[in-house]
Design an enzyme around this catalytic site. Sequence first.
Site, PDB file in Angstrom:
ATOM      1  N   SER A 206      35.291  16.677  32.855  1.00  9.08           N
ATOM      2  CA  SER A 206      34.611  16.306  34.093  1.00  9.08           C
ATOM      3  C   SER A 206      34.584  14.814  34.374  1.00  9.08           C
ATOM      4  CB  SER A 206      33.186  16.848  34.073  1.00  9.08           C
ATOM      5  OG  SER A 206      32.459  16.273  33.014  1.00  9.08           O
ATOM      6  N   HIS A 234      34.207  23.476  35.297  1.00  8.50           N
ATOM      7  CA  HIS A 234      34.735  22.739  36.456  1.00  8.50           C
ATOM      8  C   HIS A 234      35.993  23.374  37.046  1.00  8.50           C
ATOM      9  CE1 HIS A 234      31.877  19.458  36.134  1.00  8.50           C
ATOM     10  NE2 HIS A 234      31.970  19.657  34.822  1.00  8.50           N
ATOM     11  N   LYS A 265      27.739  24.989  39.510  1.00  5.96           N
ATOM     12  CA  LYS A 265      28.841  24.314  40.198  1.00  5.96           C
ATOM     13  C   LYS A 265      29.391  25.241  41.297  1.00  5.96           C
ATOM     14  CE  LYS A 265      29.322  21.743  35.938  1.00  5.96           C
ATOM     15  NZ  LYS A 265      28.062  21.039  36.112  1.00  5.96           N
TER      16      LYS A 265
HETATM   17  N1  PMP Z   1      29.825  22.215  30.527  1.00  3.33           N
HETATM   18  C1  PMP Z   1      30.378  21.226  31.241  1.00  3.33           C
HETATM   19  C2  PMP Z   1      31.815  20.881  31.008  1.00  3.33           C
HETATM   20  C3  PMP Z   1      29.626  20.550  32.185  1.00  3.33           C
HETATM   21  O1  PMP Z   1      30.164  19.555  32.888  1.00  3.33           O
HETATM   22  C4  PMP Z   1      28.276  20.911  32.377  1.00  3.33           C
HETATM   23  C5  PMP Z   1      27.366  20.222  33.390  1.00  3.33           C
HETATM   24  N2  PMP Z   1      27.813  19.148  34.044  1.00  3.33           N
HETATM   25  C6  PMP Z   1      27.747  21.931  31.613  1.00  3.33           C
HETATM   26  C7  PMP Z   1      28.546  22.573  30.693  1.00  3.33           C
HETATM   27  C8  PMP Z   1      26.295  22.330  31.739  1.00  3.33           C
HETATM   28  O2  PMP Z   1      26.090  23.102  32.865  1.00  3.33           O
HETATM   29  P1  PMP Z   1      24.650  23.291  33.502  1.00  3.33           P
HETATM   30  O3  PMP Z   1      24.510  22.308  34.614  1.00  3.33           O
HETATM   31  O4  PMP Z   1      24.644  24.699  33.984  1.00  3.33           O
HETATM   32  O5  PMP Z   1      23.649  23.081  32.422  1.00  3.33           O
END
Ligand code: PMP
Length: 420
Positions: A206, A234, A265
């Site tokens: 990300s 993502h 997301k």
């Molecule tokens: N995995 C990845 C790769 C993420 O980028 C994120 C959040 N940005 C998460 C897990 C966690 O997701 P959540 O917002 O549902 O806690």
Amino acid sequence: MSESLQTADALPEFPAEVAPERDLMSKFDGLIAERRALLDSGVTDPFAIVMEQVKSPTEAVIAGRETILLGTYNYMGMTFDPDVIQAGKDALDRFGSGTNGSRMLNGTFRDHMDVEQALRDFYGVSGAIVFSTGYMANLGMISTLAGKGEYVILDADSHASIYDGCQQGNAEIVRFRHNSVEDLDKRLGRLPAGVGKLVVLEGVYSMLGDVAPLKEMVAVAKKHGAMVLSDEAHSMGFYGPNGRGVYEAQGCEADVDFVVGTFSKSVGTVGGFCVSNHPKFEAIRLACRPYIFTASLPPSVVATAAVSIRKLMTAHAKRAQLWDNARTLHGGLKDMGFRLGTENPDSAIIAIILEDQVQAVTMWQALLDGGLYVNMARPPATPAGTFLLRCSLCAEHTPEQIQRVLAMFRAAGQAVGVIG
Ligand code: PMP
């Protein structure tokens, strides 16, 4: 009352001189000073933005100004979908505002079962378990799957929730160089045979928006007898023929044992999940602490997620628009001379690499003042100590909005001296 607490003379004697109390909060002095210096330079705090009004997946009012949102993970623009909203309202009316309990006890309602069915349908798998967030899905799955004497092998640029999952568990942790198939192979080769190993990968990373060579990595993992978990946070909704993610797009569905994802997301609400075809997958519910020892998601949340996931299965026009937007923005920024995190528009995240914090914050502020919100990211969240402005695209951005975004980047980039 126990014997020892009944009489004062039973208490131990304290020495006359007591060690001075240490303020546990003093370890944050450096952070406080750094933030103060940033605010004293006159900029808005990039980590304290308030959305005063949200008008659509791509527009909000921030500090009294109409602002285009280019820094949310609302990839498929589902947050304002009328069917999704209606499902949430209906669930609120019929089931109330919350569950008041764990999935294991009183916290499984009809819509928790329904959203797990929607996930099984979406991913074409036999098993789906919903967690309260994606963070907790990684925390729970990694710490529960790999135990004492076993190994977790993870990419050095893994998301914090993956690192925290490693810390929560008792397994040995091995890191390999970001997206390096060769390094993964080398490190797996050093581990003992016949011992449980879990390789944790992400479809899209990300921070820079770069895609993993999953097909090669999964093949290497299998060669060494390791199981594979891929975090597709993502990529859900817009990679692969069914929108399942990078692992589907690269044709390694049969060899990925566990897929972790999030509702925060593309799905457009909150929650996390893991899906799998493993015949014993349901046993995770019996052993996974971040699943058991927390309250389940409110019924309105899981009801909106179920409708959103089912709509994503056929959201072909949205996918096409999202990729079109990503290509236009990436091409436009590249042509202007910005240094980008990826050579090609491989994902819905486009990161602009800046020289230092001052340049990043000044540029971020100039964009915000012009009516554009992007994410600012800095170490330790970013790889290699970089300062980034991260754009994440939405299927609901119109071509006209993308052109306005490009014009704002040109103006801000020139004003700050990032581009000529
Ligand atoms: N995995 C990845 C790769 C993420 O980028 C994120 C959040 N940005 C998460 C897990 C966690 O997701 P959540 O917002 O549902 O806690």
